[in-house]
Write a protein that holds these residues in place. Structure first.
Motif, PDB file in Angstrom:
ATOM      1  N   ALA A 200       0.864  -0.911   0.254  1.00 46.54           N
ATOM      2  CA  ALA A 200      -0.104   0.117   0.040  1.00 46.54           C
ATOM      3  C   ALA A 200       0.730   1.200  -0.068  1.00 46.54           C
ATOM      4  CB  ALA A 200      -1.085  -0.136   1.316  1.00 46.54           C
ATOM      5  N   ASN A 201       2.355   0.531  -0.196  1.00 42.28           N
ATOM      6  CA  ASN A 201       2.506   1.807   0.500  1.00 42.28           C
ATOM      7  C   ASN A 201       3.402   2.636  -1.509  1.00 42.28           C
ATOM      8  OD1 ASN A 201       4.852   4.188   1.561  1.00 42.28           O
ATOM      9  ND2 ASN A 201       6.853   2.899   1.759  1.00 42.28           N
ATOM     10  N   ALA A 258      -9.002   1.957  -4.796  1.00 40.13           N
ATOM     11  CA  ALA A 258      -7.312   1.095  -5.449  1.00 40.13           C
ATOM     12  C   ALA A 258      -7.147   0.201  -3.570  1.00 40.13           C
ATOM     13  CB  ALA A 258      -6.858   2.186  -5.422  1.00 40.13           C
ATOM     14  N   ALA A 259      -7.526   1.326  -2.571  1.00 41.96           N
ATOM     15  CA  ALA A 259      -7.233   0.094  -1.589  1.00 41.96           C
ATOM     16  C   ALA A 259      -7.694  -0.835  -1.700  1.00 41.96           C
ATOM     17  CB  ALA A 259      -7.186   1.193  -0.500  1.00 41.96           C
ATOM     18  N   THR A 260      -9.381  -1.213  -2.223  1.00 37.92           N
ATOM     19  CA  THR A 260      -9.888  -2.133  -1.789  1.00 37.92           C
ATOM     20  C   THR A 260      -9.692  -2.975  -3.016  1.00 37.92           C
ATOM     21  OG1 THR A 260     -12.126  -0.626  -0.943  1.00 37.92           O
ATOM     22  CG2 THR A 260     -12.579  -2.735  -2.304  1.00 37.92           C
ATOM     23  N   SER A 261      -8.984  -3.138  -3.831  1.00 41.77           N
ATOM     24  CA  SER A 261      -8.677  -3.720  -4.430  1.00 41.77           C
ATOM     25  C   SER A 261      -7.354  -4.591  -4.133  1.00 41.77           C
ATOM     26  CB  SER A 261      -8.997  -3.153  -6.872  1.00 41.77           C
ATOM     27  OG  SER A 261      -9.403  -2.549  -6.885  1.00 41.77           O
ATOM     28  N   LEU A 262      -6.549  -4.120  -3.435  1.00 42.14           N
ATOM     29  CA  LEU A 262      -5.623  -4.237  -2.995  1.00 42.14           C
ATOM     30  C   LEU A 262      -5.770  -5.798  -2.112  1.00 42.14           C
ATOM     31  CD1 LEU A 262      -2.700  -4.284  -3.153  1.00 42.14           C
ATOM     32  CD2 LEU A 262      -2.611  -2.559  -1.568  1.00 42.14           C
ATOM     33  N   ALA A 265      -6.688  -8.629  -3.215  1.00 41.71           N
ATOM     34  CA  ALA A 265      -6.547  -8.971  -4.821  1.00 41.71           C
ATOM     35  C   ALA A 265      -5.446 -10.130  -3.092  1.00 41.71           C
ATOM     36  CB  ALA A 265      -5.257  -8.670  -5.200  1.00 41.71           C
ATOM     37  N   TYR A 266      -4.215  -9.452  -2.219  1.00 39.98           N
ATOM     38  CA  TYR A 266      -3.845  -9.699  -1.325  1.00 39.98           C
ATOM     39  C   TYR A 266      -4.435 -10.962  -0.523  1.00 39.98           C
ATOM     40  CZ  TYR A 266      -0.131  -9.908   1.979  1.00 39.98           C
ATOM     41  OH  TYR A 266       0.669 -10.261   2.799  1.00 39.98           O
ATOM     42  N   GLN A 267      -5.766 -10.911  -0.266  1.00 33.14           N
ATOM     43  CA  GLN A 267      -6.408 -11.813   0.610  1.00 33.14           C
ATOM     44  C   GLN A 267      -6.752 -12.970  -0.395  1.00 33.14           C
ATOM     45  OE1 GLN A 267      -7.091 -12.251   3.981  1.00 33.14           O
ATOM     46  NE2 GLN A 267      -8.022 -14.247   3.366  1.00 33.14           N
ATOM     47  N   SER A 268      -7.348 -13.367  -1.889  1.00 33.69           N
ATOM     48  CA  SER A 268      -6.849 -13.950  -2.486  1.00 33.69           C
ATOM     49  C   SER A 268      -5.335 -14.727  -3.001  1.00 33.69           C
ATOM     50  CB  SER A 268      -7.438 -13.523  -3.645  1.00 33.69           C
ATOM     51  OG  SER A 268      -8.787 -13.129  -4.035  1.00 33.69           O
ATOM     52  N   ALA A 269      -5.035 -14.214  -2.771  1.00 31.80           N
ATOM     53  CA  ALA A 269      -3.261 -14.507  -2.866  1.00 31.80           C
ATOM     54  C   ALA A 269      -2.766 -15.366  -1.814  1.00 31.80           C
ATOM     55  CB  ALA A 269      -2.031 -13.810  -3.092  1.00 31.80           C
ATOM     56  N   ALA A 270      -3.262 -14.979  -0.460  1.00 28.97           N
ATOM     57  CA  ALA A 270      -2.602 -15.138   0.605  1.00 28.97           C
ATOM     58  C   ALA A 270      -3.717 -16.501   0.924  1.00 28.97           C
ATOM     59  CB  ALA A 270      -2.781 -14.667   2.048  1.00 28.97           C
ATOM     60  N   SER A 339      -0.952  -3.746  -6.676  1.00 26.21           N
ATOM     61  CA  SER A 339      -0.714  -3.057  -6.423  1.00 26.21           C
ATOM     62  C   SER A 339       0.852  -2.191  -7.063  1.00 26.21           C
ATOM     63  CB  SER A 339       0.720  -3.960  -5.378  1.00 26.21           C
ATOM     64  OG  SER A 339       1.228  -5.355  -6.399  1.00 26.21           O
ATOM     65  N   GLY A 340       0.323  -2.820  -8.942  1.00 29.52           N
ATOM     66  CA  GLY A 340       1.847  -2.165  -9.576  1.00 29.52           C
ATOM     67  C   GLY A 340       2.882  -2.574  -8.693  1.00 29.52           C
TER      68      GLY A 340
END
Length: 349
Positions: A200-201, A258-262, A265-270, A339-340
């Motif tokens: 997120a940074n 953007a924050a919601t998508s991140l 996506a992070y939860q799905s990857a984990a 996340s870019g």
């Protein structure tokens, strides 16, 4: 059946069950090679690169022009900055598409192996039922059901082979490789070691839609500044302030999305990484069971039919592991897009 016959049967089985992908592959490509080819041949990446080159040239000309106004300079600077972010986004998008196509092809290839073994198992089962029927240890319905199972698995195998060709064509379209291309393997899947907070940074500086929203605010703010004087009509300034307020709301919405998508996506990857761990454990259990059954076959405790069932269970566990690997890799690609940052371990971005 004596021990010599058992060993001969085991050897025959091992030859029959050679992986379909290994036997049929004509042009093999690795995950790394496929992604590099996709990035080199991708139309979106080439277009984004051309747009960046154009924007940088325009910025250079604007900065060298002593008559350029503040708005012109800002527009040129923003165009170059946005084009740079868009190029990186296009590369990650191209990488994501390539990974999706490659994993789909490899999964389809492995499914052919599984369905081939299923056909062999159902064929053997039909033979067993036929023998049982001859000695009145099975019914005509048992035979009919066994034949139906074989018919279904045969059709599934034909469909699996067709899916390989379709997946290969999709990968070829993205990479420029031959449609006869086959996937060599997935390799090890990178672990998700980075935290969501670290991703997120600086997130807003890496996403084109957020950067574009930021630039809209900056341009609108410049207009408000330029129009805040005694010689600009009040209505012009009022309109500029409305435009600025709208731009700020759009930026706020872009940041939240953007924050919601991140986060998603992070939860799905984990989650995908956790499921991959489970699939690997189950595959290991199936492998151990198959090795034990191989020993049991040699000692005459089980039959070749029983060993075939054990091998089929192992093949299914291996296919489940491949599916889990593909999911883990694709969710990392989706997280990369959100996340870019490239987190897939391939592509060189």
């Amino acid at each position: 059946m004596n021990r010599t016959d058992i060993h001969r049967t085991a050897i025959t089985l091992s030859l029959v069950f050679l992986p379909f992908a290994a036997a049929q592959t004509t042009i093999s490509t690795t995950l790394s090679a496929a992604t590099q080819a996709a990035l080199s041949n991708g139309a979106d990446v080439r277009t984004a690169q051309a747009n960046l080159d154009k924007a940088q040239a325009s910025l250079k000309a604007t900065l060298a022009d002593p008559s350029a106004l503040a708005a012109d300079t800002l527009a040129a600077q923003q165009a170059a900055a946005l084009a740079s972010v868009q190029l990186q986004s296009a590369k990650i998008g191209g990488l994501q598409n390539a990974l999706s196509a490659y994993t789909a092809l490899y999964t389809a290839q492995q499914n052919v192996d599984l369905q081939t073994l299923q056909v062999q198992s159902d064929t053997k089962n039909l033979q067993v039922v036929q023998v049982k029927l001859n000695v009145k240890n099975a019914t005509a319905l048992d035979l009919k059901n066994a034949q139906s199972s074989l018919d279904a698995s045969t059709q599934n195998l034909a469909d699996a082979k067709a899916q390989v060709n379709i997946a290969a064509q999709k990968l070829a379209a993205l990479t420029g490789l031959s449609s006869a291309v086959r996937a060599a393997g997935l390799g090890s899947i990178p672990a998700l070691k980075v935290s969501q907070a670290s991703l997120a940074n600086g997130l807003t500086a890496r996403l084109p839609n957020v950067v574009q929203a930021q630039q809209a605010v900056a341009a609108a703010q410049l207009n408000v500044t330029l129009y805040s004087n005694d010689f600009t009509p009040a209505q012009t300034l009022s309109n500029a302030k409305v435009t600025l307020a709208n731009a700020q709301r759009s930026l706020d919405s872009a940041n939240k999305n953007a924050a919601t998508s991140l986060s998603s996506a992070y939860q799905s990857a984990a989650n995908a990484q956790q499921l991959l761990g489970v699939a690997l454990q189950k595959e290991g259990n199936a492998q151990t069971n198959f090795k034990q059954d191989q020993t049991r076959l040699k000692t005459g405790v089980i039959s070749t039919v029983d060993l075939l069932k054990s091998q089929l269970a192992l093949a299914q566990a291996q296919q489940n592991r491949v599916v889990a690997q593909a999911s883990a890799l694709n969710t990392l690609a989706a997280l990369s897009a959100a996340s870019g940052n490239n987190l897939t371990g391939v592509g060189g971005l």
